[in-house]
Motif scaffolding. Sequence first.
Motif, PDB file in Angstrom:
ATOM      1  N   SER A  12      54.062  37.448  48.175  1.00  0.00           N
ATOM      2  CA  SER A  12      54.731  38.681  48.599  1.00  0.00           C
ATOM      3  C   SER A  12      54.524  39.826  47.605  1.00  0.00           C
ATOM      4  CB  SER A  12      56.229  38.433  48.771  1.00  0.00           C
ATOM      5  OG  SER A  12      56.810  37.962  47.562  1.00  0.00           O
ATOM      6  N   GLY A  13      53.779  39.574  46.544  1.00  0.00           N
ATOM      7  CA  GLY A  13      53.560  40.601  45.533  1.00  0.00           C
ATOM      8  C   GLY A  13      52.344  41.453  45.825  1.00  0.00           C
ATOM      9  N   SER A  14      51.932  42.211  44.828  1.00  0.00           N
ATOM     10  CA  SER A  14      50.750  43.062  44.972  1.00  0.00           C
ATOM     11  C   SER A  14      49.489  42.208  44.918  1.00  0.00           C
ATOM     12  CB  SER A  14      50.709  44.092  43.846  1.00  0.00           C
ATOM     13  OG  SER A  14      50.506  43.444  42.594  1.00  0.00           O
ATOM     14  N   ASN A  15      48.354  42.811  45.251  1.00  0.00           N
ATOM     15  CA  ASN A  15      47.083  42.092  45.170  1.00  0.00           C
ATOM     16  C   ASN A  15      46.840  41.564  43.759  1.00  0.00           C
ATOM     17  OD1 ASN A  15      46.578  42.646  47.850  1.00  0.00           O
ATOM     18  ND2 ASN A  15      45.099  44.270  47.461  1.00  0.00           N
ATOM     19  N   ALA A  16      47.079  42.403  42.759  1.00  0.00           N
ATOM     20  CA  ALA A  16      46.842  42.004  41.376  1.00  0.00           C
ATOM     21  C   ALA A  16      47.774  40.868  40.963  1.00  0.00           C
ATOM     22  CB  ALA A  16      47.020  43.198  40.450  1.00  0.00           C
ATOM     23  N   GLU A  17      49.028  40.940  41.378  1.00  0.00           N
ATOM     24  CA  GLU A  17      49.982  39.879  41.036  1.00  0.00           C
ATOM     25  C   GLU A  17      49.567  38.548  41.654  1.00  0.00           C
ATOM     26  OE1 GLU A  17      54.079  42.547  40.609  1.00  0.00           O
ATOM     27  OE2 GLU A  17      53.485  41.738  42.558  1.00  0.00           O
ATOM     28  N   PHE A  18      49.120  38.610  42.911  1.00  0.00           N
ATOM     29  CA  PHE A  18      48.699  37.376  43.560  1.00  0.00           C
ATOM     30  C   PHE A  18      47.450  36.808  42.902  1.00  0.00           C
ATOM     31  CE2 PHE A  18      45.940  35.173  46.524  1.00  0.00           C
ATOM     32  CZ  PHE A  18      46.746  34.087  46.820  1.00  0.00           C
ATOM     33  N   VAL A  19      46.491  37.662  42.608  1.00  0.00           N
ATOM     34  CA  VAL A  19      45.247  37.213  41.971  1.00  0.00           C
ATOM     35  C   VAL A  19      45.543  36.564  40.622  1.00  0.00           C
ATOM     36  CG1 VAL A  19      43.143  38.047  40.842  1.00  0.00           C
ATOM     37  CG2 VAL A  19      43.678  38.766  43.169  1.00  0.00           C
ATOM     38  N   ASP A  20      46.434  37.175  39.836  1.00  0.00           N
ATOM     39  CA  ASP A  20      46.771  36.603  38.529  1.00  0.00           C
ATOM     40  C   ASP A  20      47.417  35.224  38.692  1.00  0.00           C
ATOM     41  OD1 ASP A  20      45.757  38.760  37.140  1.00  0.00           O
ATOM     42  OD2 ASP A  20      47.683  39.801  37.010  1.00  0.00           O
ATOM     43  N   ALA A  21      48.267  35.066  39.711  1.00  0.00           N
ATOM     44  CA  ALA A  21      48.905  33.780  39.956  1.00  0.00           C
ATOM     45  C   ALA A  21      47.892  32.745  40.415  1.00  0.00           C
ATOM     46  CB  ALA A  21      50.020  33.942  40.989  1.00  0.00           C
ATOM     47  N   ASP A  22      46.931  33.170  41.229  1.00  0.00           N
ATOM     48  CA  ASP A  22      45.887  32.261  41.705  1.00  0.00           C
ATOM     49  C   ASP A  22      45.029  31.789  40.537  1.00  0.00           C
ATOM     50  OD1 ASP A  22      44.297  31.195  44.130  1.00  0.00           O
ATOM     51  OD2 ASP A  22      42.776  32.242  42.977  1.00  0.00           O
ATOM     52  N   ILE A  23      44.662  32.707  39.665  1.00  0.00           N
ATOM     53  CA  ILE A  23      43.851  32.343  38.491  1.00  0.00           C
ATOM     54  C   ILE A  23      44.624  31.395  37.583  1.00  0.00           C
ATOM     55  CG2 ILE A  23      42.830  33.253  36.361  1.00  0.00           C
ATOM     56  CD1 ILE A  23      41.996  35.720  37.944  1.00  0.00           C
ATOM     57  N   ALA A  24      45.928  31.604  37.454  1.00  0.00           N
ATOM     58  CA  ALA A  24      46.749  30.723  36.612  1.00  0.00           C
ATOM     59  C   ALA A  24      46.688  29.283  37.113  1.00  0.00           C
ATOM     60  CB  ALA A  24      48.192  31.214  36.580  1.00  0.00           C
ATOM     61  N   LEU A  25      46.695  29.106  38.430  1.00  0.00           N
ATOM     62  CA  LEU A  25      46.597  27.756  38.997  1.00  0.00           C
ATOM     63  C   LEU A  25      45.234  27.145  38.683  1.00  0.00           C
ATOM     64  CD1 LEU A  25      47.421  25.342  40.684  1.00  0.00           C
ATOM     65  CD2 LEU A  25      46.806  26.644  42.739  1.00  0.00           C
ATOM     66  N   HIS A  26      44.172  27.905  38.905  1.00  0.00           N
ATOM     67  CA  HIS A  26      42.830  27.374  38.647  1.00  0.00           C
ATOM     68  C   HIS A  26      42.610  27.116  37.156  1.00  0.00           C
ATOM     69  CE1 HIS A  26      41.040  27.608  42.694  1.00  0.00           C
ATOM     70  NE2 HIS A  26      41.938  28.561  42.872  1.00  0.00           N
TER      71      HIS A  26
END
Length: 229
Positions: free
Chosen positions: A134-148
């Motif tokens: 539900s966040g911004s594009n940048a927030e989601f991308v940062d969270a996705d990278i954190a998982l990987h």
Amino acid sequence: MPLGALRATPLVEQATARLREQIVGEEWPVGTKLPGETSLAQLLGVGRSTVREALRALAGAGLVQARQGSGVFVIATKPKEDWSTQLRRAAVADVYEVRMVMEVEAAQLAALRRTEEDLTAMKSALAGRRSALSGSNAEFVDADIALHAAVVASAHNPVLTALFAEFVPALRQGLIDLVELLDLRTKEPDHSEAGHAALVDAIAEGDPEAAGRTLREELRRTLTQLQAP
């Protein structure tokens, strides 16, 4: 959306954007004949030369076509990709090919080497990724990278971890471009939530084949979308 007078420069860009809005929003559907240059100039509050340049730009985008002696007609409501967009797609595709080489191997190693602490970190990162939907594009991308990054760290290969850390800046920009290029906020509201959960489950179960296959299929699916005409 009604047309109205434009502000100061750059007038051609503003006129092009305003006319494009009418077409993409289907205020002027395919087959519609646009008002003449004089009428458009009056509606937009600009000169005919500005309108002419705007129409030329729209024709270049594949939205309108001038027909000799008949006027200018709408021929599409979705612009064709320009060269810069094609280059961005190609750049993101390159990033994804590197991801496939690096991260699939990391996922397989993680399934064999992960510790309980690694699993906790991955599950926490997965939850963070879910919350960031539900966040911004940048927030989601940062969270996705954190998982990987958590998956790569679970492989317990310091060289692989260092390579991934060096790769992150290119990966982050590539993912932000990806969201924009494929309009993923609209087309995939969950952003492959199930696929990422399956990846973590495969690693938790110690199944390297399933972990590698799950991530490879996920990345391949996105790569196919990027390479589609």
